[in-house]
Design a protein around this motif. Sequence first.
Motif, PDB file in Angstrom:
ATOM      1  N   LYS A 194      -5.801  22.655   9.412  1.00 50.20           N
ATOM      2  CA  LYS A 194      -5.421  21.096  10.417  1.00 50.20           C
ATOM      3  C   LYS A 194      -6.471  19.848  10.134  1.00 50.20           C
ATOM      4  O   LYS A 194      -7.377  20.325   9.369  1.00 50.20           O
ATOM      5  CB  LYS A 194      -4.851  20.645  11.453  1.00 50.20           C
ATOM      6  CG  LYS A 194      -5.516  21.444  11.883  1.00 50.20           C
ATOM      7  CD  LYS A 194      -5.851  21.926  13.878  1.00 50.20           C
ATOM      8  CE  LYS A 194      -7.106  21.420  14.636  1.00 50.20           C
ATOM      9  NZ  LYS A 194      -5.959  22.106  16.247  1.00 50.20           N
ATOM     10  N   ASP A 209      -9.593  16.844  14.653  1.00 62.26           N
ATOM     11  CA  ASP A 209      -9.032  17.033  15.810  1.00 62.26           C
ATOM     12  C   ASP A 209      -8.833  15.254  16.194  1.00 62.26           C
ATOM     13  O   ASP A 209      -8.193  14.458  17.135  1.00 62.26           O
ATOM     14  CB  ASP A 209      -9.788  17.227  17.292  1.00 62.26           C
ATOM     15  CG  ASP A 209      -9.762  18.761  16.886  1.00 62.26           C
ATOM     16  OD1 ASP A 209      -8.265  19.061  15.966  1.00 62.26           O
ATOM     17  OD2 ASP A 209      -9.686  19.333  17.108  1.00 62.26           O
ATOM     18  N   SER A 210     -10.293  14.864  15.660  1.00 55.32           N
ATOM     19  CA  SER A 210      -9.851  12.801  15.824  1.00 55.32           C
ATOM     20  C   SER A 210      -9.310  11.967  15.279  1.00 55.32           C
ATOM     21  O   SER A 210      -9.203  10.708  15.593  1.00 55.32           O
ATOM     22  CB  SER A 210     -11.689  12.914  16.015  1.00 55.32           C
ATOM     23  OG  SER A 210     -11.911  12.758  14.850  1.00 55.32           O
ATOM     24  N   ILE A 229      -5.705  10.799  14.515  1.00 53.83           N
ATOM     25  CA  ILE A 229      -4.636   9.928  14.995  1.00 53.83           C
ATOM     26  C   ILE A 229      -3.324   9.980  14.415  1.00 53.83           C
ATOM     27  O   ILE A 229      -3.176   9.245  13.614  1.00 53.83           O
ATOM     28  CB  ILE A 229      -4.710   8.936  15.903  1.00 53.83           C
ATOM     29  CG1 ILE A 229      -5.780   9.016  16.939  1.00 53.83           C
ATOM     30  CG2 ILE A 229      -3.571   8.383  17.079  1.00 53.83           C
ATOM     31  CD1 ILE A 229      -7.148   8.085  17.769  1.00 53.83           C
ATOM     32  N   ASP A 230      -2.191  10.362  14.764  1.00 54.14           N
ATOM     33  CA  ASP A 230      -0.937  10.570  14.005  1.00 54.14           C
ATOM     34  C   ASP A 230      -0.645   9.101  14.165  1.00 54.14           C
ATOM     35  O   ASP A 230       0.086   9.081  16.211  1.00 54.14           O
ATOM     36  CB  ASP A 230       0.091  11.241  13.509  1.00 54.14           C
ATOM     37  CG  ASP A 230       0.968  11.119  13.337  1.00 54.14           C
ATOM     38  OD1 ASP A 230       1.738  10.255  13.164  1.00 54.14           O
ATOM     39  OD2 ASP A 230       1.462  12.847  13.537  1.00 54.14           O
ATOM     40  N   SER A 235       2.638   7.805  13.813  1.00 62.50           N
ATOM     41  CA  SER A 235       3.949   8.032  14.468  1.00 62.50           C
ATOM     42  C   SER A 235       3.888   8.820  16.055  1.00 62.50           C
ATOM     43  O   SER A 235       5.327   8.465  16.061  1.00 62.50           O
ATOM     44  CB  SER A 235       4.993   9.022  13.016  1.00 62.50           C
ATOM     45  OG  SER A 235       4.743  10.060  13.090  1.00 62.50           O
ATOM     46  N   GLY A 236       3.003   8.903  16.293  1.00 67.77           N
ATOM     47  CA  GLY A 236       3.443   9.657  17.555  1.00 67.77           C
ATOM     48  C   GLY A 236       3.683  10.646  17.244  1.00 67.77           C
ATOM     49  O   GLY A 236       3.877  11.720  18.119  1.00 67.77           O
ATOM     50  N   ARG A 237       3.715  12.242  16.124  1.00 69.75           N
ATOM     51  CA  ARG A 237       4.117  12.981  15.679  1.00 69.75           C
ATOM     52  C   ARG A 237       3.281  14.192  15.821  1.00 69.75           C
ATOM     53  O   ARG A 237       3.421  15.556  15.543  1.00 69.75           O
ATOM     54  CB  ARG A 237       4.919  12.958  14.792  1.00 69.75           C
ATOM     55  CG  ARG A 237       6.387  12.288  14.754  1.00 69.75           C
ATOM     56  CD  ARG A 237       6.996  11.818  13.429  1.00 69.75           C
ATOM     57  NE  ARG A 237       7.452  13.553  12.657  1.00 69.75           N
ATOM     58  CZ  ARG A 237       8.178  13.895  13.213  1.00 69.75           C
ATOM     59  NH1 ARG A 237       9.489  13.188  13.729  1.00 69.75           N
ATOM     60  NH2 ARG A 237       8.855  14.687  12.516  1.00 69.75           N
ATOM     61  N   ASN A 238       2.084  13.657  16.161  1.00 68.15           N
ATOM     62  CA  ASN A 238       0.816  14.661  16.347  1.00 68.15           C
ATOM     63  C   ASN A 238       0.513  15.586  15.194  1.00 68.15           C
ATOM     64  O   ASN A 238       0.550  17.033  14.792  1.00 68.15           O
ATOM     65  CB  ASN A 238       1.186  15.953  17.267  1.00 68.15           C
ATOM     66  CG  ASN A 238       0.396  17.211  17.990  1.00 68.15           C
ATOM     67  OD1 ASN A 238      -0.785  16.707  17.570  1.00 68.15           O
ATOM     68  ND2 ASN A 238       0.461  18.490  18.086  1.00 68.15           N
ATOM     69  N   HIS A 239       0.849  14.547  14.056  1.00 71.06           N
ATOM     70  CA  HIS A 239       0.458  15.213  12.523  1.00 71.06           C
ATOM     71  C   HIS A 239       1.705  16.367  11.989  1.00 71.06           C
ATOM     72  O   HIS A 239       1.622  17.001  10.930  1.00 71.06           O
ATOM     73  CB  HIS A 239      -0.881  16.117  11.993  1.00 71.06           C
ATOM     74  CG  HIS A 239      -1.264  14.831  12.843  1.00 71.06           C
ATOM     75  ND1 HIS A 239      -2.078  13.605  12.154  1.00 71.06           N
ATOM     76  CD2 HIS A 239      -2.633  14.771  13.614  1.00 71.06           C
ATOM     77  CE1 HIS A 239      -3.059  13.405  12.391  1.00 71.06           C
ATOM     78  NE2 HIS A 239      -3.351  13.209  13.724  1.00 71.06           N
ATOM     79  N   GLU A 240       3.493  16.027  12.633  1.00 67.56           N
ATOM     80  CA  GLU A 240       3.688  17.109  11.714  1.00 67.56           C
ATOM     81  C   GLU A 240       4.385  17.256  11.099  1.00 67.56           C
ATOM     82  O   GLU A 240       4.519  17.935   9.973  1.00 67.56           O
ATOM     83  CB  GLU A 240       5.059  16.568  12.916  1.00 67.56           C
ATOM     84  CG  GLU A 240       4.829  17.586  14.323  1.00 67.56           C
ATOM     85  CD  GLU A 240       6.173  16.924  15.279  1.00 67.56           C
ATOM     86  OE1 GLU A 240       7.573  16.715  14.278  1.00 67.56           O
ATOM     87  OE2 GLU A 240       6.254  17.618  16.432  1.00 67.56           O
ATOM     88  N   CYS A 279      -2.884   7.285   9.288  1.00 68.45           N
ATOM     89  CA  CYS A 279      -3.571   8.216  10.357  1.00 68.45           C
ATOM     90  C   CYS A 279      -4.378   7.116  10.652  1.00 68.45           C
ATOM     91  O   CYS A 279      -5.071   6.235   9.721  1.00 68.45           O
ATOM     92  CB  CYS A 279      -3.620   9.342  10.757  1.00 68.45           C
ATOM     93  SG  CYS A 279      -5.218  10.197   9.682  1.00 68.45           S
TER      94      CYS A 279
END
Length: 597
Positions: A140, A143-144, A146-147, A149-154, A451
Motif C-alpha cells: 500500500k 500511511d501519510s 491522503i486520498d 476523494s476521502g475513500r482511503n485509497h480504495e 493524492c
Amino acid sequence: MAGDSRNDERGTRPVRIANCSGGQMEPGWQMRKQCELGPIDFVTGDWLAENNIAQEAAAMDAGKSEGFKPNSWQALQLSMDVIAKKGIKVIINGGALGPQNLAKRCQELIDEKGYDLNVAYVSGDNIVSRVRSSLKDRGKLPDSFIDMSGRNHEDAKFTADEILASTAYIGARAIVKGLENGADIIICGRVADASPIIGAAWWWFGWSDTDYDRLAGAFLTGHIIECSAYASGSNFSGFNRFPLETFIDSGFPIAEVEKDGSCVITKHKGTGGMVTEETVKCQFLYEIQGNVYLNSDVKAILDHVEIHQEGKDRVRFSNIKGRPPPPTTKLAIFFQGGYEAQSLANFAGYSSRRKYKLYETQIRQRLKEMNLSDAFDILEFQVVGSPKPNPHYMMESTTYTRIFAQAKKPEPLSALKLLLADNTQQKPSGLHWAQDMRTADPKSFYVYYPCIMPQDEIEEAVHLLEKGGKTKQTIPVTRPPGPNVNCGLFTDRPEIWEWFRSFLTLDRMKKLIGADWKDDFKIERVEFPTIFAVHFVVYGILGRGVSSSTLLDNRGKGFTDYIRAKHVDVPKKFVDAGWTWEEQDDFQDASYDGKGF
C-alpha cells in the motif's frame, strides 16, 4: 555581461517576468521572442502537465528520453546567446524527470560558447522510489499520503511494477536559494506551475517566507501568465466581438510585479493579441480551486481580487490576500492502465440515431458471439453531433460515432478492429470512414492517481553546476513546520450582476450540464463580486482524467464553451437595453460550401 546592470536595480523597481510556454508543445522560438522584443529580467516556461510526466517516464524506460522536455531544450539552445548578452535569468520546469540532464546540457553549451552564466537544477519532486518501495514492501501507499476523494485509497489498485512515475508539486524555495547563490539558469522538474514566477519575484524583492500577501500576489501573477498566451488573447471566449486578425498570433504575456505583490499584466509592443480586463479575468478563472487557492508556499484568498485596465495592453491585478501555506502538497502518481483504442465512423443523411443504434447492436452482438463481451474494461459508443434537417451540403448532415475501448491486454482491441472491418458490408446505410484507421490500433495508456502528502517529507534541494557539468554545491531547502473541470463565468455589466449571481446557482449549473450530469459528481461554487464573476469546480466529470479519460474532451477544455452555448431566459429589460447578443451561425450562410472559410 551586458545585462549585469539589471542586478543593480534589483528591488528598486517592478521586476519584469516574461513567460514563454504553457504546455509541452510550445515551440522554442517563443522564448527567443520574449527575450529579444523588449526589456525583461526573467523568462519563465511551463512545459509540464500531468499526462506528459507519464509519457516521459515511459520514454525513459524505453531508452528514448533523458527525462526532460525536448522543446524546453530547443528553447534554451535558440535563446542562450541573447540570455547571456542581456543578462536575463531563466527559470523553467522543462526538466521534468531529468532536470539534472537538461542542466548538464545547458552547461555544455555555455562552456562551448564561453558564456558567463551559472546553471542550477532543483530536486526533490521525484519520489517514485519511495512509492514503489512502499507498495512492494507493504502492499500500500505510505500511511501519510491522503486520498483526496476521502475513500482511503480504495481506488489505488496498482502494484509497484505498474508505477511509471510519482511527482510531488514543490514550491519556489529551492529556486530562491539558487538565485541567492548566483544561478542564472534554474532547471526544475515538477514545481507548481506558478513557482518559477513566485521564485523570481521573491528573490528580486528579498521577501521573507512569511510575507504572505506579497507571495500570494506573486502566486496569482504566476497563475495568470503560466498558460502563456491565454492571458493575452488566446483561448479567449470573447474573441467573437473582435476582428479575427487580432488573435492570429497573440503575443505572450509579461508580468511587471511590484514590491507589494500586485502586478501589471502586459506584453511586448507590436505583438498580436490583447491584454484586457476580460482576457485577464478569463485566465484568472481558469483552473482555480474556489476563493481559497493553495500553493506549496502560500494560501491565496481571492475574495477581493481587483482587475483594472490601466492603458492599452496593460491590466493591473491586485488585492490578493495571503495566509500560511498548507502542510501538504499535491502528489501525482502514474501507473500503467493497459491499452486503449478508438474507431471513428461517420454517418450521413436521415435517421442517424437509428443508424447508430443498429451499428452498436451489430458490434455488440458480434463481440458476444466471439466471447469478448467481458474482455473490455470500457467499451463506449459515443455519438458526436446532430445532423441538420434539410441540409444543403453533405457535411451539414454528417455526424460520427466514436467507439472508445480500454482493456488490460491489447488482444481484445485488435479483435475489435478486425471485427469492425468484417462488418463493413453489413453496415447501416450512409456509414463511411476516413482513410486513416490508425486510431483503432491498441496503444498503451497511463492512469493518473492524485493524492496529498506532507510537505515536510519532501527532501528538496538546489544543485549548482561548475564548468564541465559537475555539481559544485548542493543546498538543501528547509520548510517551516485530481480530476475536475473549472468553469468561470462573468458579466461585463454591473447592472446584470444581481440577476447573474442569483441565476447561476448550484442547481442551475447541474441543469446546464444536462445529460452529462451524474449524481456522484460534486460541485463547488464561489462568487467574485468585485469582478462580477461566478466560478464553479465540477468534481468527477473527467473520470480518471487526461489520458485515461473516456471523454472526447478529456481535459475539460471545451466545457465552459458548451455551457455558454446554452439558451436561457433573461429579463426582457436586458434585451430592450441591447445587453444581449445573437449568435451568428456560420452554417446558416447559404454561400458557405463546407470546404473551408
